[in-house]
Every structure is written in structure tokens, then in C-alpha cells.
Write an enzyme that holds these catalytic residues in place. Sequence first.
Site, PDB file in Angstrom:
ATOM      1  N   ASP A 229      -5.524   7.116  -7.495  1.00 42.49           N
ATOM      2  CA  ASP A 229      -5.183   6.397  -6.261  1.00 42.49           C
ATOM      3  C   ASP A 229      -6.120   5.220  -6.051  1.00 42.49           C
ATOM      4  O   ASP A 229      -5.928   4.427  -5.130  1.00 42.49           O
ATOM      5  CB  ASP A 229      -5.274   7.337  -5.050  1.00 42.49           C
ATOM      6  CG  ASP A 229      -3.995   8.143  -4.881  1.00 42.49           C
ATOM      7  OD1 ASP A 229      -3.008   7.851  -5.580  1.00 42.49           O
ATOM      8  OD2 ASP A 229      -3.985   9.075  -4.042  1.00 42.49           O
TER       9      ASP A 229
ATOM     10  N   ASP B 273       4.987  13.971  -7.319  1.00 42.32           N
ATOM     11  CA  ASP B 273       3.619  14.063  -6.807  1.00 42.32           C
ATOM     12  C   ASP B 273       3.215  15.531  -6.586  1.00 42.32           C
ATOM     13  O   ASP B 273       4.075  16.442  -6.567  1.00 42.32           O
ATOM     14  CB  ASP B 273       3.539  13.275  -5.491  1.00 42.32           C
ATOM     15  CG  ASP B 273       2.155  12.696  -5.223  1.00 42.32           C
ATOM     16  OD1 ASP B 273       1.188  13.151  -5.854  1.00 42.32           O
ATOM     17  OD2 ASP B 273       2.050  11.811  -4.354  1.00 42.32           O
TER      18      ASP B 273
END
Length: 736
Positions: A549, A479
Site C-alpha cells: 500500500d 483483497d
Amino acid sequence: MRKILLTSAIFVSAFFCGAAPVLAQSSIEYAQDKKVFLLHAGEQSYAFGVNERGELQSIFWGAQLKSIADIPPAKVGPDVASFDGSTTTTPQEYPGWGSVLYTEPAIKATFEDGNRDLVLHYVSHKIEGDELTVELKDISLPFVVQLHYRVYPEQGIIARWSVIENLGTKFVNLEDAASAAWTLPHGEGYEAHWLTGHWAAEWQQQSAALVPGSIVIESRRGSTSHQANPWFEIDRPHETTEESGPAWFGELGWSGSWRISFDTSAMQQTRITGGYNTFDFAYKLSGGQSLKTPIFYAGYTSKGRGEVSRLLAHFQQAEIFPGGDKAKLRPVLYNSWEATEFNVDEAGQIALAEKAASIGAERFVIDDGWFGQRKVDNAGLGDWYVNQQKFPHGLKPVIDRVHSLGMDFGIWVEPEMVNPDSDLYRKHPEWAMNFPGRPRTEERNQLLLNLARKDVADYVYSFLDKLVSENDIAFLKWDYNRNWAEPGWDAVPVDEQKKIYVAYVDNLYDILSRLRAKHPKLEIESCSGGGGRVDLGILRYTDEVWPSDNTDALDRLVLQDGFTRAYSSGAMMAWVTDVPNFLDNRTVPLKFRYLVAMNGSLGIGGNLNHWTDAEMQESKTLVAYYKSIRQTVQRGDLYRLMTPEENSASSTEYVSRDGSQAVVFAYLHSQRYGTPYPTLHLRGLQPDARYRIKTIDDKLKLSSETVSGDYLMHEGLTFNLTGDYDSTSITLERVP
Ligand code: DGJ
């Protein structure tokens, strides 16, 4: 496949006289008499030559030209009055900023003595297999640029990059260093398409007519960005549809700040220039030093916008993704992020793993929260030891249980970041990217580690290597949750500090490549708070990406449509998550959520502890269905039967590369006025073959067991979808 005739490296002098050696049937041809190069890649031909002044000049980019004999030599453009000098009207392959150049340069430099005039002329070239290198040199200074052209004949792609070299003893400061400039056939009527977005809303499709002026898409953020993606497609809207008509396209392989500009002159000449972002860019080359630019891939098709995405997907699968065509299919994954957020612990993760395995998951991933003193997002980044309160026995019990359930194990990391509240930051505050004495602006309570520094890069590699070596980890979700600010690098001299834009990304690639070399079975997902780092640079080292997301199924239809314009669906991780969705409170039926997520690499991200027995049973059936079609979805040809942007219904179809299977997904987003679901005309089937249709529900009534490709494509299929969020899928198996 075209075969190259010249197998050994040869340099051909610009001043060589004699008969023209025309290399027929090769992917790269050169006609020496007129100094013309012709490159063939699939349907695409690309021609350029050396003009009377000695500049390398674009001649043609478009449909296949069979004979180099047809191509005229490059001819410099005219002086237009006394305002547009010939240098400006001549479309150079790689123009230096010098002479009378008012159009976008590919390269701009300041020499040590203050000279800023750079004029590049052809010197020589070399053909090796499918690669051509053309050397250009400044008219008087010891400064050369090698232009590289790599042809992928089977995939229809040409890759270009440059290597800029200072052969002198004095320094040169580069202020612009593009990878390539591409010239469209002269004329008007073009439309450009590109992708923009923001967090949770990536992959929005934009279009605009190319009229005199410029459109710039870029990232100044140090990484690829959610805001724009380095992909473009240009077509002629009056001629080009989803399935037919001309389209030119390109994609950059770079995960740092980048820029692509579309510049159309008042005389209707459009050029596309791309590579490193020129904003805040400076790269000092001392004598003997060189700089390699990112790779800019491009192609052409006469088969419309849909074919652009299919060509790119095939190219990525064969040439970009680790393992190429031999890579294994993406497993069905479970990730606990939306279920537990930072509240991960041994018992909770094992309970979820057991449920995930029972519905058919093949990989179990612990997301954020397992390390350091991480409770929420304000601490722990940088401290990559297992949190003792949450996992008192380390990760082993969870990993062992995951394995015993028949799954492999993955874990989340964010290697390039540090929370000020961490042992690492307390020990090495100088490792954070910043200008000494200036503020350090935090986003999500974190700072960037300056990966351009060797000590930082060594630290990041060694903790990752240790983590993967000491635990049986098959997968890293990598990430990256913020963009750059205050990009200082005070460990090097002031005039070298802007090299951070290049050195950071080079080191990132180096870490990924070393890690993969040492742990060949390790797979990696590129995530950046969703789809903030998706590009053909990072995808050389990562097997999949997290595109957003935003996991709301209805929004996802649009995001996925944008994503697959530029990238293969096989690389797109897509989760089924809980409703109401955390982002927009929307409630969509479980089946609709699954059928949307099945357009990529299927994942499950809901809290399975709260799913009913009926939902678990339905999940089991749908996961098994996905496994029966994933080869076709992940590696096949995508046809957009109805796009979600313009319609209240949408549909996608995938056809396997060997044509033996096709899969159709149909979605009714909302029903208006009781209007029946539109008839779907399938594409990409063999007209004379017969297909056996398998349904997953009762939304399609069949009158015979098998149907011809002809019928399916021309008469079509009528699904009985009614009400909001109805959906279905069918599979077609070609009858042998
Ligand atoms: C952002 C990612 O996109 C999410 O999936 C999740 O991994 C969080 N970061 C964790 O902090």
C-alpha cells in the site's frame, strides 16, 4: 534440453540386484549399484542416495555434475561421542522424528497407541519423465511417505513435496509435515538472505551469517504475511556478488501459515527445512487418509544474486503464472482507490474513466466501496450486491462507458471477510472463524469467514461466479485485509479442528481454480492490504499481485528491489499516485513517480480530476513510452546496476529475452555535494552488437547514433542527473 530416457513408470525394488542402469543425459539419473539419484536442472545438480541403514540421504547440491559415476554412495554419518548419534549427523532427505534425531525433523507423528518414534527407510522409486517419486516407509508401521521431485531442466529449478499416507487402520496424528529438507555442501562461511516487513513496508532485505544455531522465518497468521515471505537465498559473501559466485535459493508455494528454518550444526552442516508451520499444527490421518504438503522450489547458480532473481522470474513466467509464457502482457491500469477511497459512484467513476482513457489506460478498476451498505470500512463485507445509492442503475452504465472508451473493467472484492454489520453475518454468525463462546477479535472491523467450511466455500464461489457472470468483468482485485485470530472450526470433531490451516487454503485455491476454469478470460490480482499474500501458491491462480500500500516512489524503489529478489517484475502492480504521498507526505516529481512504477506492471492511482493539463500530457507521453518497453520489463532479464538501499542513486536495466531491446532507468534520490551521477556500466548486452539509443529527455548526450555493447558495458554511460528526484530512462534497440 535434457531428455528423459525412461518414459514409462517403473518401480525399482531396493533389493534388486544386477548391473547399474545409468540413465545418461536424462534430467533424472539413477545408479542402481550404489543407489544414487542425480537430478539435473539447468546449472544445478542435486544428488542423494540410500545409505547403509536404508535412509534416504542427501549427497550433493550445487553446480552441474556431468557424471553420476563421480558420485559416491550415501554413507551414514558417525556417532560423535555418545551425544550426537549417527541419525543426527546423517543429513537425511526427509528425516522422521525418531531414533536419535536432534536436528530439525521433516515429519513428526504420534501414533494411536502412543508411539512417537518414526524411522523412514527407502522402499522403492519411480521415474516418470521429469518427475521422480521415492517411497519411504516406517521400519515397522504401515505408514509411508512419498517424496516427489519434479525437475525443470530448462528453468534450473527442482520442486519437492511429499505425500504422507496412513496405510493402517489406526489413526496417526501429524505434528510436523515439511515439504522438503535441503542440505547445503558441508562447511562454513554461508550467509542467508530473506525478506521481512510490515504493512506499507514489505520486502525489506535481511541478511545474516549462518553460524551454529537456527534462523526461522515464518508466518503463524493463516496467510503468507507482510512480516516475512517464503523465499530465501544463501551464498558465500566472500565469493558471491550481484553477478557472480555461488547462490542457493528456494521458495515455497503456500498461502497459509508456513515456516522455513535454516539450521547449522556445530559441525557446520546447514540444512533448510520448510513447509507447513509446525506452530499450532496437527493433522489427523485416519486409516487410508493422506496429506500432501506444499511445493518447495529450489535452485542453484554460480552467477550471483542477480541470476537468482532472473532464474526465479523465468521459472514463474513459464511454469507458475496462469497462461505461462503465452499469458498476455499486463495492461496499463487505472484504479480509483487513492483518489476516491470508499466514495465511489456512477458519475464519479465515469469521469475518472474518461480521464484515465485519455492518458492511455487499458483497464479501469473500481476499488472498495461499491457494494452492500459500504460507506467506510465498518460495514458491508459479505453483502456482494451493488449499492443502490451509489450505482442506481447497477454497474452496467459504468462498464459500458469503460468499454466504449476502449478499456476493460475490473472490480475490487474481499471474498473471505465479513463485517459484523452485514446481512451475511446477521444470517450466518457461525460462518465467522472463532472459538464458540470466546471473543471474536475484529481487525479493520472485520472477521474472517471460515473458508475451511464447505458451505462457506460454496457461498464464496457462487457469489463470485454470479458477479462475474452477470457483469462484463475482466479483472478482480482480490483483497484480504487482516490475519487470523481465534482460528476455531467447531463444525468438525475436536481432533480434526486444526486441519483448518490446510483446509482453508485448499478451499481458497479450489475457488480460484474453479472460477478461472469457468471464466477463462478473467484475470485476478492477489492483494492483502498490500503485499500480505504473495507466494508461489497463490500465483498459480492470480496474474499479478499488489506488493504494497506504500506508493511513495522513493520507498517503492527499495520495496521493488526486495520484491524482485523473489518474484518477477511482470507480476508486480505499481501505481503512480498523488503527492504529497498519503503515507509520508513526500513530494516527488511526476516523471520520477512514473519511471519508478514502470519497473513493474504500470498502474495509475492518482485523482486525475486534480491533475493539470501539463501533467495529463506528460502522463500520456510516459504511458506510451511504457507500452513500448513493457514486454522487456515484464518478461526480460533484470540487472540491478545500482541498488537503492546503499546509495543515494539507483538504476535498473532490463534486457529482453531475445536481446533485441534493453531499457535503463536511472534515479537520483538526493544529490550531495554536487557529486556527478555515477557512470552506469550496462550488463547482459552482446559485446559485438550495436545498439541504437533512444532517450526520453536531454539527460544523455550521445556522440554517435549507435553504440557497441562492448562500450556500453565497459566504458558505460554518464547521465546528467542533478538535484533531488531527477530521473531518466533510455531504450537500446539492437541494430539488426
Ligand atoms: C487494501 C488494499 O491494499 C488497497 O489497495 C485498497 O484496495 C484497500 N484495501 C481497500 O479497502
